[in-house]
Design a protein around this motif. Structure first.
Motif, PDB file in Angstrom:
ATOM      1  N   ALA A 184      -7.758   7.659   5.095  1.00 47.75           N
ATOM      2  CA  ALA A 184      -7.864   8.664   6.315  1.00 47.75           C
ATOM      3  C   ALA A 184      -8.857   9.810   5.877  1.00 47.75           C
ATOM      4  O   ALA A 184      -9.660  10.108   6.639  1.00 47.75           O
ATOM      5  CB  ALA A 184      -6.273   9.138   6.649  1.00 47.75           C
ATOM      6  N   THR A 185      -8.789  10.139   4.778  1.00 52.69           N
ATOM      7  CA  THR A 185      -9.587  11.292   4.300  1.00 52.69           C
ATOM      8  C   THR A 185     -11.037  10.942   4.127  1.00 52.69           C
ATOM      9  O   THR A 185     -11.779  11.692   4.635  1.00 52.69           O
ATOM     10  CB  THR A 185      -9.007  11.964   2.932  1.00 52.69           C
ATOM     11  OG1 THR A 185      -7.928  12.363   3.115  1.00 52.69           O
ATOM     12  CG2 THR A 185      -9.872  13.171   2.496  1.00 52.69           C
ATOM     13  N   LEU A 186     -11.219   9.778   3.556  1.00 51.99           N
ATOM     14  CA  LEU A 186     -12.612   9.352   3.583  1.00 51.99           C
ATOM     15  C   LEU A 186     -13.177   9.121   4.896  1.00 51.99           C
ATOM     16  O   LEU A 186     -14.314   9.651   5.081  1.00 51.99           O
ATOM     17  CB  LEU A 186     -12.397   7.903   2.594  1.00 51.99           C
ATOM     18  CG  LEU A 186     -13.920   7.048   2.691  1.00 51.99           C
ATOM     19  CD1 LEU A 186     -15.072   8.133   1.863  1.00 51.99           C
ATOM     20  CD2 LEU A 186     -13.632   5.772   2.015  1.00 51.99           C
ATOM     21  N   ASP A 215      -9.888   3.712  -8.298  1.00 51.59           N
ATOM     22  CA  ASP A 215      -8.880   3.667  -9.402  1.00 51.59           C
ATOM     23  C   ASP A 215      -7.556   3.198  -8.757  1.00 51.59           C
ATOM     24  O   ASP A 215      -6.519   2.494  -9.572  1.00 51.59           O
ATOM     25  CB  ASP A 215      -8.670   4.938 -10.135  1.00 51.59           C
ATOM     26  CG  ASP A 215      -9.871   5.464 -10.938  1.00 51.59           C
ATOM     27  OD1 ASP A 215     -10.716   4.740 -11.164  1.00 51.59           O
ATOM     28  OD2 ASP A 215      -9.899   6.852 -11.064  1.00 51.59           O
ATOM     29  N   SER A 216      -7.258   3.014  -7.599  1.00 51.65           N
ATOM     30  CA  SER A 216      -6.082   2.780  -6.892  1.00 51.65           C
ATOM     31  C   SER A 216      -5.764   1.329  -6.981  1.00 51.65           C
ATOM     32  O   SER A 216      -6.712   0.624  -7.083  1.00 51.65           O
ATOM     33  CB  SER A 216      -5.620   3.564  -5.484  1.00 51.65           C
ATOM     34  OG  SER A 216      -6.783   2.537  -4.632  1.00 51.65           O
ATOM     35  N   LEU A 222       0.920  -1.148  -0.070  1.00 50.36           N
ATOM     36  CA  LEU A 222      -0.238  -0.082  -0.151  1.00 50.36           C
ATOM     37  C   LEU A 222       0.867   1.211   0.078  1.00 50.36           C
ATOM     38  O   LEU A 222       1.787   1.364   0.733  1.00 50.36           O
ATOM     39  CB  LEU A 222      -0.984   0.003   1.373  1.00 50.36           C
ATOM     40  CG  LEU A 222      -1.790  -1.063   1.275  1.00 50.36           C
ATOM     41  CD1 LEU A 222      -2.675  -1.119   2.637  1.00 50.36           C
ATOM     42  CD2 LEU A 222      -2.911  -0.929   0.052  1.00 50.36           C
ATOM     43  N   SER A 223       0.266   2.183  -0.640  1.00 51.55           N
ATOM     44  CA  SER A 223       1.183   3.457  -1.218  1.00 51.55           C
ATOM     45  C   SER A 223       0.608   4.408   0.179  1.00 51.55           C
ATOM     46  O   SER A 223      -0.416   4.155   0.742  1.00 51.55           O
ATOM     47  CB  SER A 223       1.058   4.048  -2.175  1.00 51.55           C
ATOM     48  OG  SER A 223      -0.276   4.737  -2.481  1.00 51.55           O
ATOM     49  N   THR A 224       1.575   5.493   0.561  1.00 54.17           N
ATOM     50  CA  THR A 224       1.262   6.486   1.172  1.00 54.17           C
ATOM     51  C   THR A 224      -0.146   7.205   0.736  1.00 54.17           C
ATOM     52  O   THR A 224      -0.992   7.477   1.589  1.00 54.17           O
ATOM     53  CB  THR A 224       2.490   7.488   1.262  1.00 54.17           C
ATOM     54  OG1 THR A 224       3.598   7.009   1.778  1.00 54.17           O
ATOM     55  CG2 THR A 224       2.137   8.609   2.356  1.00 54.17           C
ATOM     56  N   ALA A 225      -0.318   7.276  -0.685  1.00 56.57           N
ATOM     57  CA  ALA A 225      -1.466   7.836  -1.166  1.00 56.57           C
ATOM     58  C   ALA A 225      -2.798   6.952  -0.728  1.00 56.57           C
ATOM     59  O   ALA A 225      -3.837   7.612  -0.324  1.00 56.57           O
ATOM     60  CB  ALA A 225      -1.415   7.859  -2.523  1.00 56.57           C
ATOM     61  N   ASP A 226      -2.557   5.794  -0.606  1.00 55.39           N
ATOM     62  CA  ASP A 226      -3.596   4.804  -0.286  1.00 55.39           C
ATOM     63  C   ASP A 226      -4.122   5.060   1.253  1.00 55.39           C
ATOM     64  O   ASP A 226      -5.340   5.144   1.462  1.00 55.39           O
ATOM     65  CB  ASP A 226      -3.220   3.405  -0.361  1.00 55.39           C
ATOM     66  CG  ASP A 226      -2.985   2.913  -1.863  1.00 55.39           C
ATOM     67  OD1 ASP A 226      -3.788   3.360  -2.795  1.00 55.39           O
ATOM     68  OD2 ASP A 226      -2.330   1.763  -2.078  1.00 55.39           O
TER      69      ASP A 226
END
Length: 140
Positions: A17-19, A139-140, A8-12
Motif C-alpha cells: 500500500a505504501t509503495l 527481503d520479505s 501474507l502478513s499485515t506488513a506485506d
C-alpha cells in the motif's frame, strides 16, 4: 509456489500500500508538472518516450504505442495532436516511404529540458523512501 498458498502478513499489505501510494504521489506530481507546461500527461509521456528512446531503430508510431502501452491508432492520434502543437515532426524513411520516424522539435526539446530537470529533482528526493520500500519488499 505452485499449488501452495503463501500467508501474507499485515506488513506485506502495508508495504504494498505504501509503495502504491508513493508511486501515485510521483504520478500526481508528474501530471501537475506537465500541466504547468501546458501538456496533458499522455503527451508528456509520449515526448519522454521519444526523447528517451535508445533503441537501434528510430522511434515510430508503432514503437511509441508499445512504449506507452496503447493501441497503434491511439498513438497515431496522439502524434497528430503533438504534430499540430509543433512538438513532434514526422520524418519519412528514405528506404520505406510508408514508414515515418518521430522527432522532437526545438519547442519540445525546451519543454522536456525543464520537465526532466524538475522530475529528476523530485525522484532524487523520493529515492531514499523508494529504495527502503523496495528493499523491504525484496527481503520479505
Amino acid at each position: 509456489m505452485t499449488g501452495a498458498k503463501k500467508i501474507l502478513s499485515t506488513a506485506d499489505y502495508q508495504m504494498l500500500a505504501t509503495l502504491r501510494f508513493t508511486l501515485r504521489k510521483f504520478s500526481d506530481f508528474s501530471t501537475s508538472a506537465a500541466q504547468e507546461e501546458g501538456l496533458p500527461s499522455q503527451q508528456h509521456q509520449a515526448l519522454l518516450a521519444i526523447k528517451g528512446h535508445a533503441g537501434s531503430e528510430a522511434m515510430t508510431i508503432g514503437l511509441l504505442a508499445s512504449r506507452l502501452l496503447i493501441a497503434p491508432h491511439t498513438a497515431t492520434e496522439l502524434v497528430n495532436r503533438l504534430t499540430r502543437s509543433g512538438l513532434v515532426a514526422r520524418k519519412v524513411d528514405s528506404a520505406d516511404k510508408r514508414r515515418q520516424f518521430l522527432e522532437l522539435t526545438g519547442k519540445a526539446e525546451e519543454i522536456m529540458l525543464r520537465l526532466t530537470s524538475t522530475h529528476m529533482t523530485e525522484i532524487k528526493e523520493m529515492a531514499p523512501e523508494l529504495i527502503l520500500l523496495l528493499q523491504k519488499l525484496q527481503d520479505s
